[in-house]
Scaffold this active site. Structure first.
Site, mmCIF file in Angstrom:
data_model
loop_
_atom_site.group_PDB
_atom_site.id
_atom_site.type_symbol
_atom_site.label_atom_id
_atom_site.label_comp_id
_atom_site.label_asym_id
_atom_site.label_seq_id
_atom_site.Cartn_x
_atom_site.Cartn_y
_atom_site.Cartn_z
ATOM 1 N N GLU A 66 0.840 -1.063 0.161
ATOM 2 C CA GLU A 66 -0.254 0.059 -0.045
ATOM 3 C C GLU A 66 0.854 1.176 -0.131
ATOM 4 O OE1 GLU A 66 -3.871 1.888 0.581
ATOM 5 O OE2 GLU A 66 -3.355 -0.087 -0.074
ATOM 6 N N CYS A 119 -4.883 0.282 7.185
ATOM 7 C CA CYS A 119 -4.593 0.578 8.659
ATOM 8 C C CYS A 119 -5.482 1.332 9.199
ATOM 9 C CB CYS A 119 -3.227 0.859 9.014
ATOM 10 S SG CYS A 119 -1.986 0.304 8.036
ATOM 11 N N HIS A 167 -5.146 3.699 13.453
ATOM 12 C CA HIS A 167 -4.935 5.089 13.446
ATOM 13 C C HIS A 167 -6.255 5.587 13.912
ATOM 14 C CE1 HIS A 167 -1.455 5.977 10.956
ATOM 15 N NE2 HIS A 167 -1.852 5.193 10.083
ATOM 16 N N ARG A 220 2.198 -3.497 11.731
ATOM 17 C CA ARG A 220 3.548 -3.431 11.315
ATOM 18 C C ARG A 220 4.440 -2.599 12.173
ATOM 19 N NH1 ARG A 220 -0.289 -3.124 8.031
ATOM 20 N NH2 ARG A 220 -0.168 -4.001 6.153
ATOM 21 N N SER A 251 5.906 2.467 9.541
ATOM 22 C CA SER A 251 6.831 2.510 8.115
ATOM 23 C C SER A 251 7.745 3.614 8.042
ATOM 24 C CB SER A 251 6.267 2.192 6.854
ATOM 25 O OG SER A 251 5.291 0.860 6.905
ATOM 26 N N CYS A 255 3.692 -0.399 4.366
ATOM 27 C CA CYS A 255 2.491 0.156 3.979
ATOM 28 C C CYS A 255 2.854 1.576 4.314
ATOM 29 C CB CYS A 255 1.375 -0.580 5.085
ATOM 30 S SG CYS A 255 -0.161 0.263 4.970
ATOM 31 N N CYS A 258 0.516 5.923 4.896
ATOM 32 C CA CYS A 258 0.401 6.882 6.064
ATOM 33 C C CYS A 258 1.821 7.464 6.244
ATOM 34 C CB CYS A 258 -0.040 6.016 7.226
ATOM 35 S SG CYS A 258 0.891 4.626 7.686
#
Lengths: 568, 168
Positions: free
Chosen positions: A13, A63, A67, A480, A503, A547, A550
C-alpha cells in the site's frame, strides 16, 4: 557496479522506491525512499480532539482501525482520562481481529508470492501435496480432492491468460526453490486464506459497526451499547457468533499458516543469513486490561543489538521511557526544520516540505528518519515477538518454539532462535504473532463476557478539556509495529499533531548521523541473481510488510517501468 | 439481484475523496430497495472483499483522470475499464484490480462493473471538494441512480433537494 531502481515496489500500500548498488552479485548499499508527501497534522490543526480519529483513520486504506485507536489513546493520555473495562476489551478484540486479518493477508497474499511459485504449483501432484500437508498438521483443508480442485482452478485461470494478481510474480526465477508439491500446498492455502480473512474482518465489522473505517470509537471509550436484553445492542448472541468465528480462525492459523511458514522457512533456510539489518528492536505493550492503561496482556519494550538480556520494558501508556526518547530527523528527508535543523521530538515536530532532486548523500525521501534514544530501531512483529520472549510471555514462547520445531524437522537440522534476525525471520515472527493475537482475542472475549456477567455495562467516560495546553502520546503495537500519535491540545483544540508510523521507523532514510534505516541496512549483502529481476530485494522489503500510505501521501503515478538497471 | 455501489477515495486529499462524498450523499438522502448496498470504501481494496463477494453488479464511484476539465463525469463499462486500471489514473487501482481478479478466482466474478469517474481538480491535503467537483458530485450521484434504475432498482428520495444539492 550496477544500480537497481525498483519504483514502485508492488504488492504494498503506498508508493515506495528502493535503490540498490550491486557489486559482485550482492547489494553493497541501499536507499529507501517514500515518494509521496505527508502531513495529516496540517488537516488536524485547530480541530476538536474528539474528532481527530475520524480523520486519522482515513490516512490509509489498510490500517484504518489502528490510526483510529491510537488517536483516541493520544487524546485520553493528554487528559489522563480512564477508559471503562468493557471499552478496553472491545477495542482489544477489534485490534486483535484486525491484526490477525492483516497478518494472514500479508503472508498469503502479499509476501508468499516472493517464495511460492504459482506456475510451478500447477505441476504439483495433489496426492503428494496432501501427504506433505498431513505430515505437518491435521488441518482439514489439506485433503487431496480440495488440493486437486485448487490446481484445476489455477490451471484454468493461468491458462486463460488472466494472471491478474499473479502478473507481477517472478515465476521460474532461479531463487525460487520450493518443490512443486509444496508450491501447490501453499497455493491451496492461498485460496483458502481468502475465505478465512473474511471471517476476521467480520469480527471487526460486528464490533466496529462498519469496515473499512470503524464507527464505534469515542475519546473516553466506545459507542457500543451493552444490554443483554436488547437486540439492537451488543448481545450475547452476537458475542457467541464471534466466538464461533474465532474457532474457525484458530484452525487455519495453527494448522495451516504456522506449518506453512515453518516449511517455507526450512526450504529457504539460507535466508536466515540475510536481512538482519538494524537489530535494535522497539515495540510497545498492548491490550490494556485496566482502566488506566498500566497493565497489559502483551508486553513490549526495547532490545539493543539483538541482545534479549538488554530488554527494557515500556510499562504503561505515556511511559516517559517511550515518550521522551523518540525524535525524527530530516537531514535526508525532503523537509526543513527551523533552528539548527537537528532531529525534533514529535511534540515539537514540524512539517515544512523542502524538495530537492534525489541526492544519494543528501535528501532523497518524503519519509522522516525516527530514532529511539538516538539509535535506529526496527519495529514490527519480529521486534514485538522478541520483546515478548524477553519478557517471558508464555503464549509467544509456545508458538515460536512450535514453529521452529516444524522448520527444524522439515530442514532436517536444528534451526536456532537466533535465525529470526533475518528476512525469513520477520515472516516467521509475523506468523507467531498472528497465533498469539488469536489467543489474546479469545482471552479478551472471555474478559468481556465475564465483566458483562458481573452487571458492568459501562462503555464510556466523558472527556473534559482544560483551559491552557496539554499534550499526550498514544501508542499501539500495530500489525507493522509501533504506531504513535502525538497531540498538543490548547483550550480544547488541536495545536500540533504528529504521527510516527511503523513504516516511518522501518522505511525511513539515513538519520542525522547518516545511519541507514532498517530497510536500507537489511538489504546490504543480499544476493542478487539477476539485476533485471531483483526478487531478492522484494523478499527483504516485503518481509517488513511495507504500508507507506501513512508514512507519506498521495502519488500521481505515470506509468513507468517498475525495475530499471544502470551499469556504471 | 444484488448491486454494490462503492465510493472510493481519500477524504483528506480534497477531490480525491469525491467518490466517498457521493456515496455519503446517497446514503444520507436516499432510501434504497433490498439488494442494493451503498459502501464508503475509502482507499481499501481487499478489506472490501467480504461486502462485494455476493454482488452481481458493481458500481464504483471514484476520482478518475480522463483528460477532461475538472468536474467532467464519465461512465465507463466493460472493455473500457481495464484501460482505466492500467493507466492508474487515481492512486487506488493497484489494489482494486487485484480485488476484481480475486473475485474471479473465487468464482464470484460480477456480471458487470461500472465506473462513474469524476475528473479531479485538486488532490492536495484538505477535506473540502473544489466547487467544480462538488457540482459534479451531484451529477455523479444522478448517474448512479440512473444506472440502478436501468437495473430495475429505484431509490426513493428522502429529502426534497437531494437531487440538486450535495448533503455531506
Amino acid at each position: 557496479m550496477t544500480r537497481i531502481v525498483v519504483d514502485p515496489i508492488t504488492r504494498i500500500e503506498g508508493h515506495l522506491r528502493i535503490d540498490c548498488e550491486v557489486d559482485g552479485g550482492k547489494v553493497n548499499q541501499a536507499w529507501s525512499s517514500g515518494q509521496m508527501w505527508r502531513g495529516i497534522e496540517i488537516i488536524l490543526k485547530g480541530r476538536d480532539p474528539r474528532d481527530a480519529w475520524v480523520f486519522t483513520q482515513r490516512i490509509c486504506g489498510v490500517c484504518t482501525t489502528v490510526h483510529a485507536i491510537v488517536s483516541v489513546r493520544a487524546v485520553e493520555n493528554a487528559l489522563q482520562l480512564e477508559v471503562p473495562l468493557n471499552a478496553q476489551y472491545i477495542r482489544n478484540m477489534i485490534v486483535a481481529a484486525h491484526g490477525v486479518h492483516d497478518h494472514i493477508v500479508h503472508f498469503y497474499h502479499l509476501a508468499a508470492l516472493d517464495w511460492v511459485d504459482i506456475v510451478s504449483a500447477l505441476k504439483g501432484d495433489p496426492a503428494g501435496a496432501a501427504k506433505i500437508g498431513a505430515s505437518l498438521s491435521d488441518y482439514k483443508g489439506n485433503s487431496e480432492p480440495a488440493i486437486k480442485a485448487v490446481r484445476d482452478k489455477l490451471s484454468g485461470f493461468v491458462g486463460s491468460g488472466q494472471l491478474g494478481v499473479y502478473a507481477s510474480g517472478y515465476w521460474g526465477h532461479p531463487a525460487m526453490k520450493l518443490p512443486p508439491d509444496i508450491n501447490l500446498l501453499a497455493a491451496t492455502h492461498y485460496l483458502q486464506a481468502l475465505e478465512v480473512q473474511r471471517i476476521a474482518n467480520k469480527i471487526v465489522t460486528v464490533l466496529g459497526s462498519k469496515t473499512p473505517h470503524i464507527q464505534n470509537l469515542a475519546v473516553g471509550g466506545v459507542a457500543n451499547a451493552i444490554n443483554p436484553e436488547s437486540q439492537s445492542t451488543l448481545t450475547l448472541e452476537r458475542l457467541f457468533a464471534i466466538k464461533a468465528w474465532i474457532d474457525e480462525l484458530d484452525d487455519f492459523v495453527n494448522n495451516a499458516m504456522i506449518p506453512d511458514v515453518g516449511a517455507v522457512g526450512a526450504v529457504y533456510a539460507d535466508w536466515t543469513k540475510y536481512g538482519a539489518g538494524v537489530t535494535n528492536y522497539l515495540s510497545v505493550p498492548d491490550m490494556p486490561v485496566d482502566t488506566k492503561g498500566t497493565k497489559f496482556a502483551m508486553p513490549g519494550g526495547y532490545i539493543k543489538a539483538a541482545d534479549l538480556t538488554s530488554f527494557k520494558t515500556v510499562g504503561r501508556f505515556g511511559d516517559p521511557y517511550f515518550r521522551d526518547n523518540v525524535t525524527e530527523s530530516v537531514k535526508h528527508a525532503w523537509y526543513s526544520y527551523s533552528g539548527d535543523g537537528k532531529a525534533l521530538h514529535p511534540f515539537k515536530g514540524e512539517t515544512s516540505p523542502q524538495y530537492t532532486d534525489w541526492q544519494d548523500a543528501g535528501k532523497y525521501s518524503w519519509i522522516k528518519a525516527p530514532t529511539f534514544n538516538g539509535e535506529r530501531a526496527q519495529v514490527g512483529p519480529l521486534a514485538n515477538v522478541l520483546a515478548m520472549v524477553a519478557a517471558g510471555h508464555e503464549p509467544t514462547k509456545k508458538h515460536l518454539t512450535r514453529l521452529l520445531k516444524i522448520a527444524s524437522t522439515v530442514a532436517g537440522t536444528e534451526i536456532p532462535v537466533d535465525a529470526v534476525h533475518s528476512t525469513i525471520g520477520r515472516i516467521a515472527a509475523r506468523a507467531v504473532r498472528c497465533a498469539v493475537l488469536l489467543d489474546e482475542l479469545k482471552a479478551q472475549w472471555q474478559l468481556l463476557v465475564d465483566n458483562i456477567g458481573k452487571g458492568d455495562f459501562a462503555t464510556f467516560n466523558r472527556p473534559v478539556f482544560p483551559k491552557g495546553e496539554v499534550e499526550g502520546v498514544g501508542f499501539h503495537e500495530a500489525p507493522r509495529g509501533v504506531l504513535s500519535h502525538w497531540a498538543v491540545i490548547e483550550n480544547g483544540k488541536i495545536k500540533n499533531y504528529q504521527a510516527v508510523v511503523p513504516s516511518t521507523w522501518n522505511a525511513g532514510p539515513r538519520d542525522d548521523n547518516d545511519q541507514p534505516g532498517p530497510y536500507e541496512a537489511s538489504l546490504v549483502d543480499n544476493p542478487i541473481a539477476d539485476p533485471d529481476k531483483p526478487l531478492e530485494v522484494l523478499r527483504t522489503v516485503h518481509s517488513f510488510d511495507p504500508c507507506i500510505a501513512c508514512a507519506i501521501h498521495l502519488a500521481d503515478t505515470d506509468r513507468r517501468p517498475i525495475v530499471s538497471v544502470k551499469a556504471f | 439481484m444484488s448491486v454494490a455501489v462503492v465510493g472510493l477515495g481519500n477524504l483528506i486529499l480534497s477531490d480525491d475523496g469525491v467518490g466517498v462524498h457521493v456515496v455519503q450523499h446517497l446514503i444520507d438522502a436516499f432510501r434504497f430497495p433490498d439488494g442494493v448496498v451503498v459502501i464508503d470504501g475509502g482507499t481499501s481494496a481487499i478489506d472490501l472483499l467480504d461486502q462485494l463477494i455476493e454482488a452481481e453488479h458493481l458500481i464504483f464511484v471514484d476520482a478518475a483522470r480522463t483528460g477532461g476539465a475538472p468536474g467532467t463525469v464519465v461512465e465507463l463499462e466493460g472493455a473500457r475499464l481495464p484501460a482505466w486500471f492500467r493507466q492508474r489514473m487515481s492512486p487506488h487501482q493497484v489494489g482494486l484490480a487485484d480485488l476484481l481478479a480475486t473475485l474471479t478466482l473465487m468464482d464470484h466474478a460480477p456480471k458487470s462493473v461500472t465506473l462513474i469517474g469524476i475528473e479531479p481538480q485538486s488532490m492536495e491535503l484538505g477535506t473540502e471538494l473544489t466547487p467544480a467537483v462538488a457540482a459534479a458530485a451531484v451529477e455523479a450521484a444522478a448517474k448512479v441512480l440512473a444506472k440502478l434504475s436501468a437495473l430495475g432498482l429505484h431509490a426513493a428520495t428522502s429529502r426534497a433537494d437531494a437531487e440538486t444539492r450535495l448533503c455531506v
